[in-house]
Design a protein around this motif. Sequence first.
Motif, mmCIF file in Angstrom:
data_model
loop_
_atom_site.group_PDB
_atom_site.id
_atom_site.type_symbol
_atom_site.label_atom_id
_atom_site.label_comp_id
_atom_site.label_asym_id
_atom_site.label_seq_id
_atom_site.Cartn_x
_atom_site.Cartn_y
_atom_site.Cartn_z
ATOM 1 N N PHE A 15 0.722 -1.298 -0.183
ATOM 2 C CA PHE A 15 0.048 0.451 0.035
ATOM 3 C C PHE A 15 0.618 1.141 0.037
ATOM 4 C CE2 PHE A 15 -2.705 3.379 1.598
ATOM 5 C CZ PHE A 15 -3.788 3.615 0.453
ATOM 6 N N GLY A 16 2.211 1.481 0.391
ATOM 7 C CA GLY A 16 3.596 2.158 1.036
ATOM 8 C C GLY A 16 3.345 2.987 -0.787
ATOM 9 N N PHE A 17 3.414 2.141 -1.637
ATOM 10 C CA PHE A 17 3.240 1.778 -3.521
ATOM 11 C C PHE A 17 2.668 3.345 -3.635
ATOM 12 C CE2 PHE A 17 6.879 -0.417 -5.101
ATOM 13 C CZ PHE A 17 7.511 0.547 -5.661
ATOM 14 N N PHE A 18 1.003 3.071 -3.297
ATOM 15 C CA PHE A 18 0.058 4.110 -3.519
ATOM 16 C C PHE A 18 0.473 5.062 -2.663
ATOM 17 C CE2 PHE A 18 -4.085 7.090 -2.431
ATOM 18 C CZ PHE A 18 -4.703 6.174 -3.225
ATOM 19 N N GLY A 19 1.062 5.309 -2.197
ATOM 20 C CA GLY A 19 1.842 6.855 -1.904
ATOM 21 C C GLY A 19 2.714 7.091 -2.383
ATOM 22 N N ILE A 20 3.641 6.467 -3.079
ATOM 23 C CA ILE A 20 5.008 7.079 -3.861
ATOM 24 C C ILE A 20 3.900 7.364 -4.426
ATOM 25 C CG2 ILE A 20 6.681 5.682 -4.780
ATOM 26 C CD1 ILE A 20 7.343 3.701 -2.391
ATOM 27 N N GLN A 21 3.438 6.955 -5.883
ATOM 28 C CA GLN A 21 3.011 7.142 -7.228
ATOM 29 C C GLN A 21 2.466 8.568 -7.008
ATOM 30 O OE1 GLN A 21 4.264 6.172 -9.374
ATOM 31 N NE2 GLN A 21 3.012 7.205 -10.445
ATOM 32 N N PHE A 22 1.486 9.164 -5.831
ATOM 33 C CA PHE A 22 1.256 10.119 -5.539
ATOM 34 C C PHE A 22 2.303 10.898 -5.551
ATOM 35 C CE2 PHE A 22 -2.993 9.701 -3.909
ATOM 36 C CZ PHE A 22 -3.757 11.027 -4.101
#
Length: 441
Positions: free
Chosen positions: A20-27
Amino acid sequence: MHTSTNKPQLSFWQLWNMSFGFFGIQFGFALQNTNTSRIFATLGANPDDFALFWLAAPITGMLVQPIIGYLSDNTWHPVWGRRRPFFFIGAMLASIAMFLMPNSTLIWMAILVLWMMDSAINISMEPFRAFVGDKLNPSQQTAGFAMQTFLIGCGGVIASLLPSLFTNYLGVSNVPVNGAIPDTVRYSFYFGGTVFALSVLWTVFTTKEIPPEDLQQFHQEKKHNLGLIKAIKEIFGGFAKMPKTMVQLAVVQFFSWVALFAMWVYTTPSIAETVFHSTDAQSAAYQEGGNWVGIMFGVYGGVSALAAFVLPILAKMTSRKFVHMLCLVIGGVSLISIFAISSKEMLLLPMVGVGIAWASVLTMPYAILAGALPANRMGYYMGLFNFFVVIPQIIAGIVLGAMLKHFFDNQSVKVLMLGGVCMVVGGLFTLMVKDDAIVNN
């Protein structure tokens, strides 16, 4: 570390939490990819210089990711684990940079903050790739990378659409005032910085890591490995020891990432000029074009999120390298087709093809590579592999501006066409990659 044979099979929600951290990283990446050229233009930069200014992104990746990969391989904390300390530190620094970026008032300030932001994002991002290799059996690794790709797609959609959402639904001004960054872009970065931090913290606090099997031996090796000279020698000495599969994938990555870099840097000036008929970044028409590019990038992000779960199925039916080849060819042809499109609505169609390619770029090379790497060197080699993401972008950053000026008559859309050709070539080179790992879900 635990061997691949005794790692537990994870549930859907366990895969979700660890990714799920990748959701924010892609932001962070989506806001950067969609708005950086727009910010440079608003502050008065010439499009010929965009690619050079963008060099911050690949150079920080080249410097940061191998080092973070090496350090995280040699890190273990009984509470924080191996990769999660780097997730956390990177997320906090990236969020701060995202609040600073839209408040830049001079070009050099925007460039400096871009270096800060990219360095921090890379600190968070690199260990996520190794995280999949750490926690999953080979039979689940393609699914693990696909989950990351799905969340990357979701984050990319929302982040890319934010300026348009602020304009159309909240009435926020999209026009520069006295040369300042439009409010739509500023608020988008504020929102994105908050989401980045919260998403990475979700993974940090919901996911545990597998400890080394022999902690005493691990700590002894750690003391031996963490010397500065030793680290540098290990990082750069690894090029001579790369598995054959990694060398073959490097060629594919080169052409893929030249294409992506060209797209991120030059889509905004291309669309502003060819569809919105403006080259003046202070005009409402140019900024409207910038918003539309966000919608275009949102489409390719959304398509990639959906494609992420289809690709493993297709790979199981055929092969991972065939699927990657097909996706890159589709994406390349789609990029080339932008040259012939004058309707803003029709521009969404090639973004479907780009989204299919993007999903594969984020999934297949890493899934293929993970099956060819030793488990105890996963972070190190994933970091080293990033050189073949950033080197083509550095080369592109150096040469694309000159090509735009001297060969393409300052028509940015022709750089997009060149990117499309490169993506097709990368797809054809995929057929040469050796991938003997079992593909299973």
